[in-house]
Enzyme design. Structure first.
Site, PDB file in Angstrom:
ATOM      1  N   LYS A  12      43.369  84.090  33.066  1.00 28.02           N
ATOM      2  CA  LYS A  12      41.921  83.746  32.708  1.00 28.02           C
ATOM      3  C   LYS A  12      41.004  85.011  34.373  1.00 28.02           C
ATOM      4  O   LYS A  12      41.782  85.168  35.099  1.00 28.02           O
ATOM      5  CB  LYS A  12      42.301  82.781  32.824  1.00 28.02           C
ATOM      6  CG  LYS A  12      42.185  81.990  33.929  1.00 28.02           C
ATOM      7  CD  LYS A  12      40.915  81.689  34.446  1.00 28.02           C
ATOM      8  CE  LYS A  12      41.588  80.959  36.322  1.00 28.02           C
ATOM      9  NZ  LYS A  12      41.076  81.280  36.996  1.00 28.02           N
ATOM     10  N   ASP A 135      43.737  74.054  34.631  1.00 29.82           N
ATOM     11  CA  ASP A 135      42.973  75.007  34.018  1.00 29.82           C
ATOM     12  C   ASP A 135      44.372  74.777  32.846  1.00 29.82           C
ATOM     13  O   ASP A 135      43.497  75.631  31.696  1.00 29.82           O
ATOM     14  CB  ASP A 135      43.394  76.638  34.150  1.00 29.82           C
ATOM     15  CG  ASP A 135      42.422  76.670  35.648  1.00 29.82           C
ATOM     16  OD1 ASP A 135      41.682  75.691  35.511  1.00 29.82           O
ATOM     17  OD2 ASP A 135      43.357  77.482  36.689  1.00 29.82           O
TER      18      ASP A 135
END
Length: 287
Positions: A12, A135
């Site tokens: 990401k 995350d």
């Protein structure tokens, strides 16, 4: 007979990242817009044998690997008695701010869920995931999300419009996320309660609105990452990316990896040459 599955685990980038405070349990609260990338690890999960084994480049002890811990969590939850072998082909930089470990953990959870065909909901997988790392829920969801809390409260937002993404490694010293948060707390003058005394603008909301516009130049104007206050090594590569034609660039997470955004038809080959000549590693060019 052994059963096996191969899944991809996407890294990401943070289009915006504001650290809003710190909870009593030590976790920091954030307001961030995360976006998945085409840079990914490849994970093969195989059932059979005894115990949980992990084959992954680097010197991380298996029990410290988030993929190992994800397999433990899943097997405990479904009460399965089987061995699991996890083979990880790494492309996401280790400790680079791109959630590589969290992506691998999410990939293991998805892979095991398909192999066992238990049909756990994504909400259940996310509940296990957040206990592994903040995350992991985003890495399970993918796409583009505004994430608040410690990162586990997710609201979908419009993804990037057509663009070309360049991810650059070797942009500075690798430091632990905990060390970066500690230095940022000092820089922002947080009090004992973990809250900053200064008024902070709604950076996450600004990025959501910029994404809604569908205009790449407006999105690039809204790029922001608090960690650039304490990760000064990214400044040089960001200047170089701008000189090479990037509309915008930003540190990934707490760094030290940096990404640049270009117009979709832009010829990035000269930029790759310049960055490589300057001693950086271009890890990915694509959408």
């Amino acid at each position: 007979m052994e059963k096996s599955i191969t899944v991809t685990a996407a890294g990401k980038i943070n289009l915006s990242l504001r650290v809003t405070g710190q909870r009593h349990d030590g976790y920091h609260t954030i307001d961030t817009v995360m976006h998945e990338t085409g840079l990914h690890d490849t994970i093969t999960v195989t059932l059979g044998g005894e115990g949980i084994t992990v084959d992954c480049p680097g010197d991380i002890e298996p029990q410290s690997n988030l993929a190992y811990r994800a397999a433990c969590a899943y097997l405990d939850a479904c009460g399965a008695e089987t061995g699991v072998h996890i083979a990880i082909e790494k492309h996401i930089p280790v400790s680079g701010g791109m959630a590589g470990g969290s992506a691998d953990a999410a990939g293991v959870l998805r892979g095991l869920d398909e192999l066992f065909e238990t049909g756990f909901s994504n909400t259940q997988l996310c509940d296990w995931g957040v206990s592994l790392g903040a995350d992991v829920p985003f890495c399970l969801a993918g796409g583009a999300m505004r994430c608040t809390g410690i990162g586990e409260i997710m609201t979908p937002c419009r993804p990037l419009p057509p663009h070309k993404l360049m991810i650059v490694g070797g942009c500075g010293e690798k430091r632990s996320t905990a060390a970066m948060y500690s230095e940022l707390d000092r820089r922002l003058g947080r009090g004992a309660d973990g809250c900053s005394g200064e008024s902070r603008i709604d950076i996450g909301g600004d990025m959501v609105q910029a994404l809604e516009s569908g205009l790449l130049d407006r999105i690039c104007a809204a790029l922001h990452n608090d960690f650039e206050l304490v990760n000064l090594g990214c400044a040089e590569v960001r200047r170089l990316l701008a000189n090479c034609g990037a509309l915008g660039s930003l540190l990934c997470g707490s760094g030290p990896t940096v990404f640049g955004l270009f117009e979709p038809a832009f010829d990035t080959a000269p930029a790759v040459d310049r960055l490589t000549a300057a001693g950086y590693r271009v890890l990915y060019v694509g959408i």
